[in-house]
Design a protein around this motif. Structure first.
Motif, PDB file in Angstrom:
ATOM      1  N   ARG A 137      45.259  17.032  40.370  1.00 52.57           N
ATOM      2  CA  ARG A 137      43.862  17.456  40.530  1.00 52.57           C
ATOM      3  C   ARG A 137      43.744  18.685  41.437  1.00 52.57           C
ATOM      4  NH1 ARG A 137      39.990  16.263  44.322  1.00 52.57           N
ATOM      5  NH2 ARG A 137      37.843  16.048  43.596  1.00 52.57           N
TER       6      ARG A 137
ATOM      7  N   GLY B 147      39.392  20.588  43.606  1.00 53.70           N
ATOM      8  CA  GLY B 147      39.735  19.673  42.525  1.00 53.70           C
ATOM      9  C   GLY B 147      38.548  19.260  41.679  1.00 53.70           C
ATOM     10  N   ASP B 148      37.347  19.720  42.035  1.00 55.63           N
ATOM     11  CA  ASP B 148      36.132  19.359  41.314  1.00 55.63           C
ATOM     12  C   ASP B 148      35.453  20.622  40.791  1.00 55.63           C
ATOM     13  OD1 ASP B 148      33.889  17.240  40.807  1.00 55.63           O
ATOM     14  OD2 ASP B 148      32.879  18.937  41.752  1.00 55.63           O
ATOM     15  N   TYR B 149      35.240  20.694  39.482  1.00 55.52           N
ATOM     16  CA  TYR B 149      34.720  21.923  38.867  1.00 55.52           C
ATOM     17  C   TYR B 149      33.337  22.288  39.384  1.00 55.52           C
ATOM     18  CZ  TYR B 149      33.414  25.383  35.361  1.00 55.52           C
ATOM     19  OH  TYR B 149      33.020  26.532  34.733  1.00 55.52           O
TER      20      TYR B 149
ATOM     21  N   PHE C 196      42.107  25.939  36.884  1.00 52.33           N
ATOM     22  CA  PHE C 196      40.966  26.084  35.977  1.00 52.33           C
ATOM     23  C   PHE C 196      39.657  26.114  36.751  1.00 52.33           C
ATOM     24  CE2 PHE C 196      37.492  24.424  33.459  1.00 52.33           C
ATOM     25  CZ  PHE C 196      37.595  25.135  32.274  1.00 52.33           C
ATOM     26  N   ASN C 197      39.493  25.159  37.665  1.00 53.86           N
ATOM     27  CA  ASN C 197      38.225  25.007  38.374  1.00 53.86           C
ATOM     28  C   ASN C 197      37.812  26.257  39.135  1.00 53.86           C
ATOM     29  OD1 ASN C 197      38.311  22.360  37.485  1.00 53.86           O
ATOM     30  ND2 ASN C 197      39.013  21.528  39.442  1.00 53.86           N
TER      31      ASN C 197
ATOM     32  N   SER D  70      44.726  21.327  38.409  1.00 61.14           N
ATOM     33  CA  SER D  70      43.380  21.445  37.834  1.00 61.14           C
ATOM     34  C   SER D  70      42.548  22.488  38.579  1.00 61.14           C
ATOM     35  CB  SER D  70      42.672  20.089  37.854  1.00 61.14           C
ATOM     36  OG  SER D  70      43.320  19.171  36.993  1.00 61.14           O
ATOM     37  N   SER D  71      42.853  22.699  39.840  1.00 64.23           N
ATOM     38  CA  SER D  71      42.137  23.725  40.613  1.00 64.23           C
ATOM     39  C   SER D  71      42.322  25.114  40.018  1.00 64.23           C
ATOM     40  CB  SER D  71      42.622  23.721  42.061  1.00 64.23           C
ATOM     41  OG  SER D  71      44.007  24.057  42.132  1.00 64.23           O
TER      42      SER D  71
ATOM     43  N   ASN E 243      47.619  11.568  40.328  1.00 61.20           N
ATOM     44  CA  ASN E 243      46.343  12.210  40.011  1.00 61.20           C
ATOM     45  C   ASN E 243      45.852  13.105  41.130  1.00 61.20           C
ATOM     46  OD1 ASN E 243      46.127  11.030  37.455  1.00 61.20           O
ATOM     47  ND2 ASN E 243      45.157   9.178  38.272  1.00 61.20           N
TER      48      ASN E 243
END
Length: 241
Positions: free
Chosen positions: A105, A57-59, A112-113, A109-110, A101
């Motif tokens: 996330r 979840g964190d780029y 993209f990440n 969002s993962s 969220n």
């Protein structure tokens, strides 16, 4: 042909089965996990597949983790399986911003990440297999899972759009939408509830994680080079899209 594969959420459940099937197909596999070191050690001991821990979840965490995983694999990744996901179920009127969220996330969002740091290398090499794991509930929706259903529907949109951008570069992007699969999480459902779930599945059983893994292995193969932008349902006929 032997290639290098990375599977997120790869040490348990469907992810573990995907890793095993890709390994059986001859690929070098690295399994990402979120921090359950006990499960990761057990998985490595059983399969010999190397594991690596980072937060999908964190780029920036993904950029660092992918670099470390490439060093473990000894080559850039040709195959990326975006499988990691969580649930934070609640009826929408009771859902908290944190529950929303957290799921968006990790589950959306993962995409993209994890994909953004590897896509340029795949484009340069003229080959890539990106396989995203959605869900039956991303196709039909599910009460109590507005966050999860929205995220998994987003995975389908991500797949279809990216497939159009990368096809001429030799990169296929496909999506698998599993139904109810016989994992530890599903096995923990109360017996009466589980029977009602099975009763709604035309083939009258749960799916097996190995069946999802085998489908991933096919999509990762050279034989699947003409398939991109597809959403493959594997749900026993419970939902036919």
């Amino acid at each position: 042909m032997t290639r290098t594969a990375l599977v997120t959420g790869g040490t348990r459940g469907i992810g573990a089965a995907i890793c095993v099937e890709l390994q059986a197909a001859g690929h070098t596999v690295i399994a990402n996990h979120a921090g359950n070191e006990e499960a990761a050690r057990a998985f490595n001991a059983e399969t010999g597949i190397a594991t690596a821990c980072w937060d999908v979840g964190d780029y920036e965490s993904c950029v660092r983790g992918l670099a470390e995983a490439e060093a473990l694999a000894g080559a850039p990744f040709d195959i990326l399986v975006n499988n990691a996901g969580i649930t934070r179920d609640s009826m929408f009127h009771k859902m908290t911003p944190q529950q929303w969220n957290d799921v968006i996330r990790v589950d959306l969002s993962s995409m993209f990440n994890m994909t953004h740091p590897v896509i340029e290398g795949m484009r340069e090499r003229g080959f890539g297999r990106i396989i995203n794991i959605s869900s039956i509930n991303g196709q039909k929706g599910q009460m109590g899972q507005v966050n999860y259903s929205a995220a998994k529907a987003g995975v389908i949109g991500f797949t279809k759009a990216l497939a159009q951008e990368t096809a001429r570069k030799g990169i296929t992007v496909n999506c698998i939408a599993p139904g109810y699969i016989n994992t530890d999480m599903v096995a923990a459902v109360p017996a009466n509830v589980l029977q009602s779930i099975i009763g709604a599945i035309p083939v009258n059983r749960l799916g097996e994680a190995s069946e999802v893994g085998a489908l991933v292995a096919y999509l990762a193969s050279d034989a699947a080079g003409f398939m991109t932008g597809s959403v493959l349902t594997i749900n026993g006929g419970q939902y036919m899209a």
